[in-house]
Design an enzyme around this catalytic site. Structure first.
Site, mmCIF file in Angstrom:
data_model
loop_
_atom_site.group_PDB
_atom_site.id
_atom_site.type_symbol
_atom_site.label_atom_id
_atom_site.label_comp_id
_atom_site.label_asym_id
_atom_site.label_seq_id
_atom_site.Cartn_x
_atom_site.Cartn_y
_atom_site.Cartn_z
ATOM 1 N N ASP A 64 -0.261 5.100 1.121
ATOM 2 C CA ASP A 64 -0.512 5.974 2.271
ATOM 3 C C ASP A 64 -0.592 5.167 3.561
ATOM 4 O O ASP A 64 -1.335 4.184 3.660
ATOM 5 C CB ASP A 64 -1.825 6.729 2.076
ATOM 6 C CG ASP A 64 -1.781 7.665 0.876
ATOM 7 O OD1 ASP A 64 -1.361 8.817 1.053
ATOM 8 O OD2 ASP A 64 -2.160 7.236 -0.227
ATOM 9 N N ASP A 92 0.846 -1.178 0.000
ATOM 10 C CA ASP A 92 0.000 0.000 0.000
ATOM 11 C C ASP A 92 0.896 1.247 0.000
ATOM 12 O O ASP A 92 2.101 1.145 0.244
ATOM 13 C CB ASP A 92 -0.896 -0.054 1.249
ATOM 14 C CG ASP A 92 -1.812 1.137 1.383
ATOM 15 O OD1 ASP A 92 -2.319 1.628 0.353
ATOM 16 O OD2 ASP A 92 -2.034 1.583 2.527
ATOM 17 N N ASP A 145 -1.998 -0.735 5.829
ATOM 18 C CA ASP A 145 -2.366 -0.217 7.150
ATOM 19 C C ASP A 145 -3.856 0.008 7.338
ATOM 20 O O ASP A 145 -4.323 0.145 8.473
ATOM 21 C CB ASP A 145 -1.666 1.128 7.386
ATOM 22 C CG ASP A 145 -2.301 2.247 6.554
ATOM 23 O OD1 ASP A 145 -2.766 3.234 7.138
ATOM 24 O OD2 ASP A 145 -2.335 2.112 5.313
#
Length: 256
Positions: free
Chosen positions: A19, A17, A196
């Site tokens: 961000d 991922d 996240d």
């Protein structure tokens, strides 16, 4: 680092991922700039194993922010893919519905301080991180839910301080990762997904469906809900340390 050695031994395919995983979470999406040291890690690893960046960001934005050739890019939660086997897009027929929803939300959210709406190629994201009070956040959610109900063609999903309308297709980061494993001939490698947010749970769950030990899911931080990830990394610094250790382990194996 034992985890890096395990990954290197199994010939990994990395799915990362952006961000909150490669860059810190910031108050506005355009402020999420990739640190040069993290970019160099990605460059180093791309010479050693397949590396894919899987993000909710538009593909063009994601590609520009990472700025590296030789990587696979899956933007818009996997609806827009750039890979060696070719580019693929899913849900083009939903773009008029997305545009209509964006126009409606642009009008209805204009008076709410701090709200940020992104009209993307395959989604409409509404960020509430800078909305000061819960009453205003409730107004935002009500407006997005109304736009969702009116469209009848879009799916409403939730992340960290973000609500997003996407094409109502059985497609997400998990489906994108599984399709890339097949299309880019990664079978036989160990898929490792690092993310996240709640949207990364789609990928964790997809990989958890493989045989025991045949994939790894690494959650960065804690999004506050149950996770299907197999491991947890406390922060972005630990992501960087793991990537450094993995690159070193892969280089030793190549040289030995």
């Amino acid at each position: 680092m034992a985890l890096a050695e395990r990954m290197a031994e199994a010939a990994p395919a990395l799915f990362l991922d952006y961000d909150g995983t490669l860059t810190p979470i910031v108050s506005r999406p355009e402020m999420a700039v990739l640190d040069p040291a993290m970019r160099e890690r990605l460059r180093r690893l791309a010479a050693l194993c397949p590396v894919a960046i899987v993000s909710g960001r538009d593909l063009v934005d994601l590609r520009g922010r990472v700025g590296l050739d030789g990587l696979i890019y899956a933007g818009s939660h996997g609806f827009d893919i750039e890979a060696p086997s070719g580019g693929r897009q899913f849900g083009l027929e939903y773009r008029p519905a997305l545009q209509a929803a964006a126009e409606r939300l642009g009008r209805e959210l204009a008076g709410i301080t701090g709200v940020l709406m992104e009209a993307k190629a395959f989604g409409v994201a509404v960020h509430t991180r800078n909305v000061a009070d819960e009453a205003s956040k409730a107004r935002v959610r009500a407006a997005v839910e109304a736009a969702h109900a009116e469209s009848g063609r879009l799916r409403l999903t939730f992340g960290k301080e973000v609500l997003e309308l996407r094409p109502d297709l059985d497609w997400d980061k998990g489906h994108a990762v599984l399709s890339l494993i097949e299309a880019e001939r990664m079978e036989g490698r160990l898929p490792v997904y690092v993310g996240d947010d709640l949207t990364d749970e789609d990928a964790f769950r997809a990989l958890a469906g493989r045989a025991a030990g045949a994939a790894l899911g690494l959650q960065v931080g804690d999004h506050g809900q149950a996770t299907a990830a197999t491991h947890r990394l406390p922060d972005i610094a630990s992501v960087g340390a793991l990537l450094d250790a993995l690159a070193a382990a892969l280089e030793r194996r190549r040289e030995g």
